[in-house]
Scaffold this active site. Structure first.
Site, mmCIF file in Angstrom:
data_model
loop_
_atom_site.group_PDB
_atom_site.id
_atom_site.type_symbol
_atom_site.label_atom_id
_atom_site.label_comp_id
_atom_site.label_asym_id
_atom_site.label_seq_id
_atom_site.Cartn_x
_atom_site.Cartn_y
_atom_site.Cartn_z
ATOM 1 C CD GLU A 1 74.641 -59.583 50.111
ATOM 2 O OE1 GLU A 1 75.717 -60.175 50.373
ATOM 3 O OE2 GLU A 1 74.480 -58.884 49.097
ATOM 4 C CB ALA B 1 70.659 -53.430 50.044
ATOM 5 C CD GLU C 1 73.930 -58.902 45.302
ATOM 6 O OE1 GLU C 1 73.493 -58.118 46.161
ATOM 7 O OE2 GLU C 1 73.325 -59.924 44.950
ATOM 8 N N GLY D 1 75.051 -55.574 48.059
ATOM 9 C CA GLY D 1 74.503 -54.998 46.831
ATOM 10 C C GLY D 1 75.530 -54.151 46.088
HETATM 11 C C1 LIG Z 1 66.575 -57.551 46.141
HETATM 12 C C2 LIG Z 1 67.951 -57.363 46.593
HETATM 13 C C3 LIG Z 1 68.127 -57.337 48.032
HETATM 14 C C4 LIG Z 1 69.229 -57.543 48.663
HETATM 15 C C5 LIG Z 1 70.554 -57.738 48.130
HETATM 16 C C6 LIG Z 1 71.536 -56.957 48.826
HETATM 17 C C7 LIG Z 1 71.629 -56.963 50.150
HETATM 18 C C8 LIG Z 1 72.621 -56.131 50.826
HETATM 19 O O1 LIG Z 1 73.405 -55.446 50.237
HETATM 20 S S1 LIG Z 1 72.572 -56.162 52.501
HETATM 21 C C9 LIG Z 1 73.867 -55.062 52.970
HETATM 22 C C10 LIG Z 1 75.176 -55.690 52.763
HETATM 23 N N1 LIG Z 1 76.224 -54.802 53.243
HETATM 24 C C11 LIG Z 1 76.802 -54.939 54.412
HETATM 25 O O2 LIG Z 1 76.525 -55.830 55.155
HETATM 26 C C12 LIG Z 1 77.811 -53.910 54.756
HETATM 27 C C13 LIG Z 1 77.468 -53.284 56.053
HETATM 28 N N2 LIG Z 1 78.396 -52.200 56.410
HETATM 29 C C14 LIG Z 1 79.636 -52.431 56.823
HETATM 30 O O3 LIG Z 1 80.141 -53.515 56.878
HETATM 31 C C15 LIG Z 1 80.400 -51.226 57.266
HETATM 32 O O4 LIG Z 1 79.496 -50.246 57.610
HETATM 33 C C16 LIG Z 1 81.365 -50.663 56.205
HETATM 34 C C17 LIG Z 1 82.538 -51.630 56.018
HETATM 35 C C18 LIG Z 1 80.678 -50.405 54.893
HETATM 36 C C19 LIG Z 1 81.933 -49.314 56.725
HETATM 37 O O5 LIG Z 1 82.481 -49.529 58.015
HETATM 38 P P1 LIG Z 1 82.845 -48.292 58.951
HETATM 39 O O6 LIG Z 1 83.582 -47.287 58.190
HETATM 40 O O7 LIG Z 1 83.469 -48.872 60.179
HETATM 41 O O8 LIG Z 1 81.471 -47.600 59.330
HETATM 42 P P2 LIG Z 1 80.271 -48.165 60.213
HETATM 43 O O9 LIG Z 1 80.163 -49.613 60.117
HETATM 44 O O10 LIG Z 1 80.358 -47.550 61.554
HETATM 45 O O11 LIG Z 1 79.029 -47.532 59.435
HETATM 46 C C20 LIG Z 1 78.796 -46.134 59.387
HETATM 47 C C21 LIG Z 1 77.313 -45.896 59.441
HETATM 48 O O12 LIG Z 1 76.739 -46.421 58.249
HETATM 49 C C22 LIG Z 1 75.698 -47.337 58.568
HETATM 50 N N3 LIG Z 1 75.678 -48.375 57.541
HETATM 51 C C23 LIG Z 1 76.704 -49.113 57.110
HETATM 52 N N4 LIG Z 1 76.320 -49.920 56.129
HETATM 53 C C24 LIG Z 1 75.013 -49.697 55.939
HETATM 54 C C25 LIG Z 1 74.046 -50.235 55.048
HETATM 55 N N5 LIG Z 1 74.348 -51.172 54.135
HETATM 56 N N6 LIG Z 1 72.798 -49.782 55.129
HETATM 57 C C26 LIG Z 1 72.459 -48.830 56.021
HETATM 58 N N7 LIG Z 1 73.336 -48.271 56.888
HETATM 59 C C27 LIG Z 1 74.588 -48.707 56.833
HETATM 60 C C28 LIG Z 1 76.088 -47.886 59.923
HETATM 61 O O13 LIG Z 1 74.987 -48.407 60.580
HETATM 62 C C29 LIG Z 1 76.655 -46.653 60.587
HETATM 63 O O14 LIG Z 1 75.598 -45.850 61.028
HETATM 64 P P3 LIG Z 1 75.159 -45.847 62.573
HETATM 65 O O15 LIG Z 1 76.391 -45.600 63.369
HETATM 66 O O16 LIG Z 1 74.138 -44.783 62.652
HETATM 67 O O17 LIG Z 1 74.577 -47.205 62.874
#
Ligand SMILES: CC/C=C\C/C=C/C(=O)SCCNC(=O)CCNC(=O)[C@H](O)C(C)(C)COP(=O)(O)OP(=O)(O)OC[C@H]1O[C@@H](n2cnc3c(N)ncnc32)[C@H](O)[C@@H]1OP(=O)(O)O
Length: 708
Positions: A123, A61, A103, A100
């Site tokens: 999450e 998400a 999921e 997500g």
């Molecule tokens: C009703 C249903 C509601 C909820 C259910 C679902 C909930 C969720 O899904 S919550 C999100 C769960 N996902 C995560 O926790 C993953 C988070 N991301 C990561 O772990 C990493 O970013 C990655 C492994 C996906 C990639 O790693 P890497 O290549 O090292 O890049 P960065 O971590 O530097 O990320 C790059 C850039 O993207 C932004 N970002 C990453 N994930 C998200 C996200 N899920 N949403 C928004 N933005 C995201 C991250 O912040 C970086 O940007 P900035 O440098 O500007 O901060």
């Protein structure tokens, strides 16, 4: 958006397109809904593959949407529409399928993953639970114990483990989308009855009640006050005990309480703060995006005590060639053994090959001549470090970066010992250096931005969260620790016990209270520093000046314990008692309590009742006040830097977001009011006097964090 195309004449390919991680934003969700509808309506399409653009399936998400008015189609019905489709839906997982994203994949009928892919439901680390059906589908797919482990820890699994657990159906080393397209064609037309996970019964878990009781106990113990892990257990329990539809209802209820909680906000703030610190800047105009790091192929470490050994391991594990120098032969022999043991254990843990062959040991500092970067890690003594830096300036090749692992000393003074002060920076590691995530990169007024960039990049390569900070006594982390420790000592003088203070801090969420940490690190460390600063008077004097140094309140309690040879765990006695020198389990010490009572009598102090609230307010608000001072001086560029330092280096509970974020949660006006209150009671404690930045922020009503 999501792109729809027809491939191999009969396969609908839906490509998620939302760089950089294909997070499920409102626009992307709408795109998926539209593309799925198109695929299901098109008679040419016999099967569907969902993949992500640019080698990443989906990062989950969109976390940035959480604090906003969420629009667009919700995730749950979108995933249900995919699962109930009458054409095979296949997820082609490259890169990451997280939260997500996973999921969504669990809503598909089949999952094909690339061998390098990582999957997980993280999450919980954001203060949430997998509330798009993940908490209900995963236990049905892989069983309760495995699902519970993944959901409560948020850990990512490799494709191989995902295959073993049954999360994915196939792993490929080749093009994942091609493999998924081929696979989808092979199952087109087959019944999908057995492929919809929501219809699976949850595998029976023997002794269900006892199992969940134990799981809950374990989670509560390790959660240290975080509420999301507890909700995750409750959600998985719902999957194990309720029909799917009712389980989904429970998942929604639990998510609703988490979603708006302060803990979720704090944890999501930490997620972005961790990334924000990489975008560093310095007062002299150096910036992460305009400064080019120098290449580092060979690094050297000078001094192979505990820190030097850990740094050597951390460098070797990044694949660098390392020259490790220790002038004392006995220490060198011991270090060689210790380092190879640490490398072996690390390799076993990571399932990788050990790398001791990358390290060259020497007794002679001349051996560092070819290194691109040198990290000095000798004993914390300015005269010794000065000498080492003078030698390095002579020995090292032109352009080599000279770094010091000092935890407090003046970087600029060390730089002045060299011919090229612009090449000197601090790299302050935390013990054990190969394990701890934090690295403070300390720039002096003369450090070049290229030197900062190089140290920051090396830190990143070592897997550290590197924070660039300015040069001052103790930098950011240790400087803020000083008023915190000071208040803890004063509270003992006023009637508290180490147990009471530690309990308050541990209940707040620290893994260990301040006195247990002191025992672990060794009381003699601070004693030596205080002696060097001229603060220590031997023996216990009485009278008003006994507890005043340099015009401010001072507690000699720590010095008195050291005079008794009580250095903490290493001597088996400190603020607590241990069963033997080196023992780890702390016990209350009756001797210490009598000692405190006698001390108070001698000093004419009357013990009063100190409660947990006072412990937290005095220790934490004094620390936070120093944080405001640091911001005001420009030593830290922003509150995220301070928060990341405390969360990743000092055990500050992540679900409270770091000290500066916590101050915002409490309310800056309240923090200031309590500091004023305590300062009035203790005018000889300047650390309790609200600093001017805090006062200005309160007066203007401005916030430090936009998230609050
Ligand atoms: C009703 C249903 C509601 C909820 C259910 C679902 C909930 C969720 O899904 S919550 C999100 C769960 N996902 C995560 O926790 C993953 C988070 N991301 C990561 O772990 C990493 O970013 C990655 C492994 C996906 C990639 O790693 P890497 O290549 O090292 O890049 P960065 O971590 O530097 O990320 C790059 C850039 O993207 C932004 N970002 C990453 N994930 C998200 C996200 N899920 N949403 C928004 N933005 C995201 C991250 O912040 C970086 O940007 P900035 O440098 O500007 O901060």
């Amino acid at each position: 958006m999501a792109q729809f195309s027809l491939v191999s004449a009969s396969v609908g390919l839906i490509t998620l397109q939302n760089p950089p991680v294909n997070a499920l934003s409102a626009v992307l969700r709408q795109g998926i809904v539209d593309a799925v509808e198109k695929a299901l309506c098109d008679p040419k399409v016999k099967s569907v593959v969902i993949c992500g653009q640019n080698g990443i399936f989906c990062g989950g998400a969109d976390i940035r949407e959480f604090g906003t008015n969420m629009r667009g189609p919700p995730l749950i019905p979108m995933i249900h529409a995919i699962e109930s489709a009458n054409k095979p839906m296949v997820a082609a997982i490259e890169g990451s399928a997280l939260g997500g994203g996973l999921e969504l994949a669990l809503g598909c009928h089949y999952r094909i993953a690339h061998s390098q892919a990582r999957l997980g439901l993280p999450e919980v680390t954001l203060g949430l639970l997998p509330a798009a059906g993940g908490s209900q589908r995963l236990p049905r797919l892989i069983g309760v114990p495995a699902a519970l482990n993944l959901i409560t820890t948020g850990r990512h699994v490799t494709a191989a483990e995902a295959l073993q657990l049954g999360i994915v159906d196939q792993v490929t080393d080749h093009n994942t989308v091609d493999a998924a397209v081929k696979f989808s064609q092979s199952v087109a037309g087959q019944s999908l009855d057995g492929r919809r996970i929501s219809t699976y019964p949850c595998p029976v878990q023997p002794n269900l009640d006892a199992f969940f009781e134990e799981a809950m106990l374990k989670v509560r113990q390790s959660a240290r006050g975080a509420i999301a892990p507890v909700a995750c257990v409750q959600a998985v329990r719902a999957a194990a005990t309720l029909p799917y539809a009712q389980g989904m209802k429970r998942e929604k209820e639990l998510m609703a309480t988490l979603f708006t909680s302060g803990q979720a906000r704090a944890l999501q703030y930490c997620f972005f703060a961790q990334r924000a610190v990489g975008r560093w800047s310095t007062p002299s105009g150096g910036r992460w995006d305009t400064s080019k790091p120098r290449p580092v192929h060979t690094a050297a470490v000078i001094g192979l005590g505990t820190m030097g050994r850990g740094i050597t391991v951390a460098l070797a594990q990044t694949g660098l060639s390392v020259v490790a120098v220790e002038t004392q032969v006995k220490q060198l022999t011991e270090a060689k053994q210790a380092v190879s043991g640490m490398l072996e254990r690390g390799a076993t843990r990571r399932g990788a090959a050990p790398t001791p062959d990358r390290i060259t040991y020497s007794e002679n500092i001349q051996a560092v001549a070819g290194a691109d970067l040198v990290i000095e890690a000798v004993f914390e003594d300015m005269a010794l470090k000065e000498k080492v830096f003078r030698q390095l300036s002579d020995v090292c090749k032109p352009g080599a970066l000279l770094c010091t692992n000092t935890s407090a000393l003046d970087i600029d003074h060390l730089a002045s010992q060299t011919r090229n002060p612009e090449l000197v920076v601090g790299m302050h590691f935390f013990a054990p250096a190969h394990v701890m995530k934090l690295l403070e990169v300390v720039y002096g007024p003369r450090s070049s931005s290229q030197a900062v960039a190089t140290a920051m990049q090396l830190g990143k390569k070592m897997g550290k969260i590197s924070v660039a900070v300015g040069n001052c006594r103790g930098f950011v982390g240790n400087r803020m620790l000083k008023p915190y420790l000071e208040q803890a000592f004063f509270l003992l003088e006023e009637g508290a016990t180490p147990e009471l203070v530690d309990r308050a801090l541990e209940d707040f969420g620290f893994p260990m209270g301040v006195f247990k940490v002191s025992d672990l690190s060794g009381l003699d460390v601070g004693w030596r520093v205080r002696k060097a600063d001229g603060m220590v008077e031997s023996g216990l004097s009485t009278g008003p000046s006994a507890r005043i140094r340099q015009g401010r309140r001072y507690s000699p309690l720590g010095d008195l314990l050291c005079e008794q040879g009580r250095f903490g765990q290493k001597t088996g006695r400190g603020w607590y008692l241990y069963d033997k020198p080196g023992g780890r389990v702390s016990k209350s010490d009756p001797w210490l309590h009598s000692f405190l009572e006698e001390y108070r009598v001698q000093q004419g102090l009357v013990a009063r009742r100190v409660d947990q609230q006072e412990v937290l307010e005095r220790c934490l608000f004094a620390l936070i006040n120093e944080g405001f001072q640091i911001l005001e001086e420009g030593i830290a560029a922003g509150p995220e830097d301070i928060d990341a330092i405390y969360v990743f280096g000092y055990g500050w509970p992540r679900h409270r977001g770091g000290p500066m974020f916590y101050a915002g949660m409490v309310g800056l006006a309240k923090v200031m009011e309590r500091l004023d209150h305590y300062h009035q009671a203790h005018p000889d404690e300047p650390s309790l006097q609200p600093c001017s930045l805090l006062r200005r922020l309160v007066a203007s009503g401005k916030k430090l964090h936009s998230q609050l």
